[in-house]
Scaffold this motif. Structure first.
Motif, PDB file in Angstrom:
ATOM      1  N   TYR A 146       0.842  -1.201   0.000  1.00  0.00           N
ATOM      2  CA  TYR A 146       0.000   0.000   0.000  1.00  0.00           C
ATOM      3  C   TYR A 146       0.881   1.256   0.000  1.00  0.00           C
ATOM      4  O   TYR A 146       0.703   2.163  -0.809  1.00  0.00           O
ATOM      5  N   HIS A 147       1.843   1.291   0.901  1.00  0.00           N
ATOM      6  CA  HIS A 147       2.686   2.486   1.005  1.00  0.00           C
ATOM      7  C   HIS A 147       3.547   2.707  -0.236  1.00  0.00           C
ATOM      8  O   HIS A 147       3.694   3.833  -0.697  1.00  0.00           O
ATOM      9  N   MET A 148       4.088   1.618  -0.770  1.00  0.00           N
ATOM     10  CA  MET A 148       4.900   1.785  -1.980  1.00  0.00           C
ATOM     11  C   MET A 148       4.026   2.192  -3.166  1.00  0.00           C
ATOM     12  O   MET A 148       4.477   2.883  -4.070  1.00  0.00           O
ATOM     13  N   ALA A 149       2.768   1.766  -3.153  1.00  0.00           N
ATOM     14  CA  ALA A 149       1.870   2.103  -4.258  1.00  0.00           C
ATOM     15  C   ALA A 149       1.454   3.572  -4.222  1.00  0.00           C
ATOM     16  O   ALA A 149       1.450   4.238  -5.248  1.00  0.00           O
ATOM     17  N   VAL A 150       1.125   4.068  -3.044  1.00  0.00           N
ATOM     18  CA  VAL A 150       0.561   5.425  -2.992  1.00  0.00           C
ATOM     19  C   VAL A 150       1.610   6.529  -2.834  1.00  0.00           C
ATOM     20  O   VAL A 150       1.349   7.682  -3.136  1.00  0.00           O
ATOM     21  N   SER A 151       2.815   6.152  -2.361  1.00  0.00           N
ATOM     22  CA  SER A 151       3.839   7.172  -2.162  1.00  0.00           C
ATOM     23  C   SER A 151       4.334   7.711  -3.500  1.00  0.00           C
ATOM     24  O   SER A 151       4.441   6.983  -4.477  1.00  0.00           O
ATOM     25  N   LYS A 152       4.673   9.006  -3.525  1.00  0.00           N
ATOM     26  CA  LYS A 152       5.183   9.593  -4.766  1.00  0.00           C
ATOM     27  C   LYS A 152       6.699   9.399  -4.871  1.00  0.00           C
ATOM     28  O   LYS A 152       7.270   9.516  -5.939  1.00  0.00           O
ATOM     29  N   VAL A 153       7.345   9.145  -3.743  1.00  0.00           N
ATOM     30  CA  VAL A 153       8.816   9.086  -3.747  1.00  0.00           C
ATOM     31  C   VAL A 153       9.367   7.776  -3.189  1.00  0.00           C
ATOM     32  O   VAL A 153      10.567   7.641  -2.977  1.00  0.00           O
ATOM     33  N   GLY A 154       8.504   6.788  -2.955  1.00  0.00           N
ATOM     34  CA  GLY A 154       8.985   5.522  -2.414  1.00  0.00           C
ATOM     35  C   GLY A 154       9.159   5.583  -0.908  1.00  0.00           C
ATOM     36  O   GLY A 154       8.960   6.643  -0.298  1.00  0.00           O
ATOM     37  N   VAL A 155       9.500   4.451  -0.310  1.00  0.00           N
ATOM     38  CA  VAL A 155       9.711   4.429   1.141  1.00  0.00           C
ATOM     39  C   VAL A 155      11.118   3.917   1.450  1.00  0.00           C
ATOM     40  O   VAL A 155      11.632   3.057   0.748  1.00  0.00           O
ATOM     41  N   SER A 156      11.712   4.456   2.504  1.00  0.00           N
ATOM     42  CA  SER A 156      13.054   4.000   2.873  1.00  0.00           C
ATOM     43  C   SER A 156      12.941   2.752   3.733  1.00  0.00           C
ATOM     44  O   SER A 156      11.926   2.531   4.395  1.00  0.00           O
ATOM     45  N   ILE A 157      13.996   1.942   3.726  1.00  0.00           N
ATOM     46  CA  ILE A 157      13.961   0.705   4.500  1.00  0.00           C
ATOM     47  C   ILE A 157      13.862   1.003   6.008  1.00  0.00           C
ATOM     48  O   ILE A 157      13.140   0.327   6.732  1.00  0.00           O
TER      49      ILE A 157
END
Ligand SMILES: [Zn+2]
Length: 324
Positions: free
Chosen positions: A87-98
């Motif tokens: 969900y977070h990787m799909a909706v984020s505009k800049v990706g998520v950090s580990i």
């Protein structure tokens, strides 16, 4: 596959996927949209063992893995955590950090969180590999890790990235960017550029002879001229009087390259050169779906159940340098 995409706020998502069983049932609905069928005897009734992600046929007792043939196969991490990350990787505009993923999902091991994100990136890349570029393509090359910002071994090397975006005209005649692709390459020679274009413009992976690209727009670097001549492509050369002009004259490739660099430097604090392609794939995947905001989660979870997983050893096979 059922295509009833729906927009979900974080709260709606949280309610819909709050237990392991919610996620297992959802996975089943994606894999068997017409309802479960036992592969052994064709029976439709089953018992679900959510904790083991298995369904048992009520008639012949055959057990079917719900996760085989998906990126979740053999994972020890709860599906609820996977769903949240997707969900977070799909909706984020800049990706998520580990680091953010670890905190958010309470995952102790850095390697586990890192591997999960890369499995999702693989699903993104496999999805985009099914699309070709067509018509007029704007393209350019860029160096990642410029001005001494590569860390670690081999830092004297910059990484060459080729970027291509197909362009089309909307109903008002305005030029718009369509589909984008970026590739880490050894050099920007005519041979490399030619192979890149052939692969992107092929009507299917097995039909490189049927080409969909008929024109390119570039800064006139000689490799592009050579390829255009060899392949019989129309070539529109934009003459740049300074590097600053690139943003104005080749705006679409310039924007996505700038965006990729800022995601790598910002969200990820630099990445290893051997994995750079995977991060570029994520940037392109997001760019290519920028008009489908309400479908982002559904599309990404569908991609995740439509491709095989990848192991840590497969991912960590070669030597690394850092790129930022
Ligand atoms: Zn059966």
């Amino acid at each position: 596959m059922a295509k009833n995409y729906q927009k979900r706020s974080l709260l709606t998502f949280q309610k819909e996927f709050s237990t392991e069983e919610d996620c297992v049932r959802h996975l089943m609905s994606l894999r068997w949209p017409e309802g479960f069928v036992c592969p052994k005897c064709g029976n439709n009734a089953y018992w679900l063992i959510s904790t083991r992600r298995l369904s048992t046929c009520t008639k012949c007792r055959y057990q079917t893995s719900i996760t085989s043939g998906t990126i979740f196969h053999k994972t020890r991490t709860q599906l609820v955590k996977w769903y949240w990350l997707i969900y977070h990787m799909a909706v984020s505009k800049v990706g998520v950090s580990i680091a953010q993923v670890q905190r958010m999902l309470e995952i102790k091991d850095y390697k586990t969180a890192w591997l999960m994100a890369h499995k999702i990136r693989k699903a993104m890349a496999d999805r985009d590999a099914q699309y070709s570029l067509a018509g007029l393509v704007e393209m350019d090359e860029s160096f990642f890790g410029k001005a001494g910002s590569i860390r670690g071994r081999g830092s004297e090397h910059k990484v060459v990235v080729l970027c291509a975006i197909s362009l089309y005209r909307d109903s008002k005649g305005m030029e718009r960017p369509g589909f984008a692709h970026m590739a880490v390459v050894d050099d920007a020679s005519a041979e490399t550029v030619g192979k890149f274009l052939k692969r992107l413009g092929a009507s299917s992976p097995t039909r490189e002879d049927r080409r969909l690209i008929n024109a390119i727009r570039t800064d006139g670097w000689r490799s592009y001229g050579t390829v255009a001549k060899q392949e019989g492509l129309e070539h529109c050369r934009i003459v740049l009087s300074s590097a600053k002009d690139a943003g104005r004259l080749l705006p679409f490739v310039h924007n996505i390259i700038t965006n990729a660099k800022s995601v790598i430097r910002g969200t990820h604090r630099g990445v290893s050169s051997k994995h750079l392609q995977r991060y570029l794939n994520e940037v392109c995947y997001r760019f290519n779906r920028r008009y489908w905001e309400k479908e982002l989660f559904d599309r990404l979870i569908t991609a995740c159940v439509s491709t095989d997983t990848i192991t840590y050893n497969e991912l960590a096979a070669t030597r690394a340098t850092r790129v930022s």
